[in-house]
Each structure stands twice: as C-alpha cells, then as structure tokens.
Design an enzyme around this catalytic site. Structure first.
Site, short mmCIF file in Angstrom:
data_model
loop_
_atom_site.label_atom_id
_atom_site.label_comp_id
_atom_site.label_asym_id
_atom_site.label_seq_id
_atom_site.Cartn_x
_atom_site.Cartn_y
_atom_site.Cartn_z
N SER A 102 -56.27 -6.81 19.92
CA SER A 102 -57.71 -6.70 20.33
C SER A 102 -58.07 -8.32 20.92
CB SER A 102 -58.63 -6.09 19.89
OG SER A 102 -58.48 -6.22 18.63
N GLU A 144 -57.46 -0.95 27.85
CA GLU A 144 -57.52 -2.26 28.59
C GLU A 144 -56.09 -2.44 28.44
OE1 GLU A 144 -61.41 -4.46 27.77
OE2 GLU A 144 -59.93 -4.68 26.08
N ASN A 152 -64.14 -6.35 24.22
CA ASN A 152 -64.31 -7.17 22.80
C ASN A 152 -65.27 -8.42 22.99
OD1 ASN A 152 -63.23 -5.09 21.29
ND2 ASN A 152 -61.36 -6.02 20.69
N HIS A 184 -54.62 -1.84 24.99
CA HIS A 184 -55.59 -1.98 24.07
C HIS A 184 -56.31 -0.58 24.03
CE1 HIS A 184 -59.45 -3.59 22.58
NE2 HIS A 184 -58.75 -3.60 21.43
#
Ligand code: CAA
Length: 596
Positions: A121, A154, A192, A142
């Site tokens: 991540s 992602e 993130n 992800h």
C-alpha cells in the site's frame, strides 16, 4: 481476449492476505494460500474461517457456498507450492527487502508467463519489480481492508508494466465484483495518500490529550458520516501496518511532517498493541480478531477531567442571533423541552426567525417526525425579544451571531453585565478562538464553545470547546446539555478547526493537490475514497457541497494557526475561488470540468 485466471497464489495470510484469499475463492477461482510456517498458516486458515462464518451468520453467504469456497483453497507452507499458478498476489508485511526477496524467489518458482502482483500500500511497485527478471509482468493490486467487503482495488502500473498485464488484471477485478482505478506508482497511491495524513493527525490529537479516543471517533463519524472514526480504523488496519505505511510515505512522499508517524504509534507497536488483530490497540476487543469493543481500564490518555460530574441545572436558555444557525438552535432547544428566549437586533428580525422556526417545525409535522401537539408545545416555550436584558434570568446563553471577533467580544462583554452568576456562556463560533471571546468577560471559566453543525436540527454532533480557562463544571454542563438535546457532545481543546474541520479540510486540500499534480481524475479520487474507505461522498463532491470559498477560508485559518507547511492551501483551490468556481452554489466547482 483477457487472460483466464483459474488458479491464483496468495503469499502471506495476515489480515489482508486472508481477505484476498476469500475474495478469489468466493468468485470461483482456486487459490494456493501460502505462509512461511505451519503456525502462521493455521492463523491464516482461522482468519478465513472466522470471516466466512461471520458472512454465513449475517446471511451473506450460504453454508454450501462457504464449504465450496474452502474447498477451492489449498494451504501450503513455502513458495514452491506456487509453481503452476496464473497469478500471485503477495501480501506480506510492508518491508521492501522482504518483498524483494519474495519476488526474486517467485520469479524462480513460477512459470514465465505468471503475473506477479503485490498488495503493497505504500512501497514502490517498481522497486519490488526489479528484483525479478520480468518487471513488465509485475503490477500492484491493492485491496482495501476488509477485502471481502470494500469494493475498491487500486491497480498500480509501473513505467514498464505491459499494457496487456494491466488489461488482464482490470478484467480480473471486474470478475471479482470490484471497481478498479488504475494509477501510476506513487507513494500511497490515491486512497492511502489521502487517508494516512488524516489518521496520523487524529493520533496526534489523542496523544496530546486534545480529545479522547471516543470523542475523536464520534466527531468524524457523526460530523462527516464516516463508517468508522480514525482511531477505530487504525485498529482495523493494524498499528504496525499503519506505522510502516506512514514511515514509507514520509520517506517516499517528500518528507511531509504530517506523515512522520506520531511517536505514540511506535510505542504502541513496541508494546504489542497492534489493534484488533492483537485484541488491543486504541480500544480493547473481546478477543484478538474480534470487532467487539469491550470496556478497558482507564488509561491516562483515554480519560479526561472534562468528563467529570458537576453539570449545572439548565432550564432556561437564551439564543442570540437571527441567522440559520440561531434558528436551528432555537428549534433544537425548544423541542427538547427547554424554555427559550430568542434575542435578535429588532422585532422585525424576531418575526423572521419566528417564521423560520415555525416553517421548520411544520416540515417536521408534514414528514411525520413531529406530532402537532409537540410542535405547539415547542413554539409555546419560545419567547421573542429584541433586547439582551431578557437574558437576565437564563441559565445558558448560546451566541450565534456573525463570525466577527469584534462583534462577538462586544456581545460577551454585555452578557457579562446582564447575566446572573454561574450562567454558562457559549459561542457557536466555528473559526474564532473561544478564548478571545471568553476574555471579553470577567468570567472566562464559564465560557465554552458549542459548535453545532448545519442544519442544527438534523446533525447529531456538537463540538464542546473548552479553553484553558473553562471550568470542568462549565464543560460538564455543556456536555450534559448536548445529551439532553439528543446530540453527541464531543469535548476538545480550543484550536483552529476543533476536531472535525481540523481533520477534514487538510484531507480535502490534499485531494485538490493530487488533482493538481495530474495523478488522477476527480472522479477516480472520489471513487477511491467512497469504495475504498466507505466515505459517503468523495472529496470533490464534498468540496462542491461545502463551497470552495468556505473550504479555502477554513484551510487558510488552519494553515495560519498551525503553521504546518503541508496545510498550505492548494493553488488550484485558490485559483478556482478567484475565478468564481465556488461549487454547487455557483453551479461550477470540481464537478464542472470546463475549467480544465
Ligand atoms: N463477506 C461478505 N460480506 C461481508 C463479510 C464477508 N466476509 N463480512 C462482512 N460482510 C458484510 C456484512 O454482512 C455487512 O453487510 P450489510 O451492510 O449489508 O449488513 C457489511 O459487510 C459490513 O460488515 P459488518 O456489519 O460486519 O460491519 P460494519 O457495518 O460495522 O462495517 C466496515 C464494518 C465495513 C469495516 C465499515 O466500518 C467500514 O467500511 N469501515 C471503513 C473501512 C476502511 O476505511 N477501510 C480501508 C482501510 S485503508 C486500507 O485498507 C488500505 C491499506 O493499505 C491499509
């Protein structure tokens, strides 16, 4: 035609890995689930069992489907078991050297055509890919925690990932029922990068005793409609993982201080307080892995003097002001059974406020939310006045006049002369220091902030702001009043943005900076936050609703007070405001793309 994936491998069966196994097996794909040792493998098996059993218990999965799901999973110790899979997803802890070693080994073990993916991540997919002899077949996939529930994936392509590998993985995501956003390899990707500055900031608030864990979490849930508060989310993610992500983002993302992990995080990780998975993090859980929070011994950080008893009795409330906020507050108090004195600057204004309160109460009746008798009783409790003198016998004054310090200070000086001793004096300011207002009186110990959210009759949250001079009794009184109003009162210190705005607007500003850097589109960023983190609105949708001018003003204040370089307003936000793109109210904001 997209490549057929019939068997995939998952390396690492922690929280994310076990969730990813579940996602694939649930969608008819055979999985080879690999761990480093037999005990770790058993833990992964137990996590998968726990999650699928919960899904059955909640009616999300038939028992037969759960059993079929488990039959599709082959558990093994060691990477050798992955020799014939079509795709591998690695989900081991966030250490670059570890991941590079695993990818070098996967490169050796797996067939030449196998796609090698990482669920990292925050680490560089590119740096991981160069540990193999096939970087063009390496990609980031992800998932979000909990993987079986969150819809977003992602897909991270490096500069050398082959376009057909990207297309195959996108098609696979669709088969899994996920929504993908495809992006380049940048620290934190979309979600993130926007989430962790906010989470770290919330930990900092907790560490500095600015507010309790419960109040920080309640503020963000009730003030922004988020599914979880930041500290509960930290516990879900795992504090060790969160620490690694922050640390990597700090190093890869330009050493933004906001990503430097708050020291408390490291201490908690060292002490084994890793969150839900270890049974204790910011909260204590029934047992490791359980989502059920149980009461715990009061740690010094979790308690607060402001929660002490000593609330004063309040029967009669004065509300000063004639705007939307004042009107809403009058309604809220009157409906809750308080006697209310509304004070405006002239009987004409009083008539307007009275009309607005009546209209709003009538709406409640029409919608079946309020009985006619209760409406009449509420109206009967309100008296209308154009002079502050009528506040001589109230127990609480709520000021909701224009956001100008000089006006508020003058008003509080007058209240000081008129009100009886022991009255709690509250300001609804959302942007001015409460202490400035308090010091205009001779009784700063009795002054608090009561920050209602608009529309006050609907929004469940009130921020109770105590200054360094506010007495515990005044704070306790304000909190008790909030409870009597049916609202959650969260107590915090007297800093710009209190809790909600201080945590929310930098995140919105970061989203604008991300758009400005052309990393992704407004639509994909909105999607990422809604589908990856369960936010009710994406940042750009929210900016348009709140107003770009209002957002800019709040962000500027945060920047001015806290001097945090990362809080500097995004130039794109400034330019849009200058150009008159203010959001919904001007019909042009981020959702109108004509400015590009
Ligand atoms: N399979 C299918 N469905 C499942 C399931 C499973 N294994 N487990 C749970 N569900 C379903 C539940 O039945 C429930 O469905 P309904 O809403 O239809 O009832 C839903 O999923 C939610 O589950 P729960 O009822 O158990 O829990 P909840 O309502 O309290 O929600 C939550 C829990 C989904 C975690 C929610 O609080 C949430 O969305 N939180 C935000 C999570 C988040 O932000 N994640 C991203 C973290 S960042 C990250 O992951 C990236 C990283 O790199 C660290």
């Amino acid at each position: 035609m997209a490549r057929e994936f019939s068997t995939v491998g998952v390396v690492g069966l922690g929280t994310m890995g076990a969730g990813i196994v579940e996602v694939f097996a649930r969608n008819g794909i055979d999985v080879v689930a690999v761990e480093i040792s037999a005990p770790a493998l058993e833990r992964g098996r137990a996590t998968l069992k726990g999650s699928t059993d919960r899904a059955v218990a909640k009616g999300k999965l038939a028992e037969a489907d759960r059993d079929a799901l488990h039959e599709r999973v082959h558990f093994a110790v060691g990477l050798e078991a992955l020799h014939s899979v079509d795709l591998v997803i690695e989900a081991v802890p966030e250490h670059l050297d570890l991941k590079q070693r695993i990818f070098a080994e996967l490169d050796r073990v797996c067939r030449p055509e196998t796609i090698l993916a990482t669920n990292t991540s925050s680490l560089s997919v590119t740096e991981i890919s160069v540990a193999t002899s096939r970087p063009n077949q390496v990609i980031g996939i992800h998932f979000f925690n909990p993987a079986p529930v969150m819809k977003l994936v992602e897909v991270v392509r490096t500069v050398v990932t082959a376009p057909e590998v990207v297309a195959d993985v996108e098609a696979l995501c669709a088969r899994l029922g996920k929504v993908d956003v495809t992006i380049n390899d940048r620290a934190g990707f979309i979600a993130n990068a926007l989430l962790f500055g906010y989470l770290n900031h919330a930990v900092g608030m907790f560490e500095s005793h600015y507010a309790t864990r419960e109040d920080i979490d309640a503020a963000m849930k009730l003030g922004c409609g988020l599914p979880m508060g930041p500290l509960a989310l930290m516990d879900l993610i795992g504090l060790d993982t969160a620490y690694e992500i922050l640390d990597t983002m700090y190093r890869r993302g330009g050493r933004d201080r906001r990503h430097a992990p708050v020291p408390l995080l490291k201490q908690m990780v060292t002490a084994g307080l890793l969150g839900r998975k270890s049974g204790r993090g910011f909260y204590t859980y029934e047992r490791p892995g359980s989502p059920v929070v149980v009461p715990d011994e009061a740690t010094p950080l979790a308690t607060d003097g402001a929660l002490a008893d000593g609330a004063r009795a309040i029967a009669k409330v004065g509300v000063v002001g004639s705007g939307t906020m004042a009107t809403g507050i009058i309604e809220v108090f009157a409906k809750a059974g308080y006697e209310v004195v509304s004070v405006t600057r002239g009987m004409e204004k009083s008539a307007k406020v009275c009309e607005a309160v009546k209209t709003s109460l009538n709406k409640g009746v029409v919608r079946g939310k309020l009985a006619e008798a209760d409406r009449d009783a509420a109206l009967g409790r309100i008296s209308w006045s154009a002079t502050l003198d009528h506040l001589a016998d109230v127990d609480l004054v709520v000021e909701a006049v224009v956001e100008e310090l000089s006006v508020k200070k003058a008003l509080f000086a007058s209240l000081d002369e008129i009100c009886k001793p022991g009255v709690v004096l509250a300001t609804t300011t959302s942007s001015l220091p409460v202490i400035d207002v308090a010091m205009a009186t001779q009784r700063p110990a009795d002054v608090v902030g009561l920050h209602f959210f608009n529309p006050a009759p609907v929004m469940p949250l009130v921020e109770v702001v105590r200054t360094i001079r506010t007495s515990p009794e005044a704070t306790a009184t304000a909190r008790a009043v909030c409870a009597a109003l049916g609202k959650t009162g969260v107590v915090c210190g007297d800093r710009s943005g209190f809790i909600v705005n201080a945590l929310l607007f930098p995140y919105l500003n970061d989203a604008v900076k991300m758009l400005e850097a052309s990393y992704s589109t407004a639509d994909d960023i909105d999607h990422a936050m809604k589908l990856g983190c369960g936010y009710p609105m994406g940042p750009f949708e929210l900016l348009d609703v709140v107003g770009l001018d209002v957002s800019l003003a709040i962000q500027r204040e945060l920047y001015l007070e806290l001097r945090e370089p990362g809080f500097a307003p995004a130039p794109l936000l400034e330019h849009l405001v200058t150009a008159g793109y203010l959001g919904r109210k001007t019909r042009r904001g981020f959702r109108d793309h004509s400015h590009r």
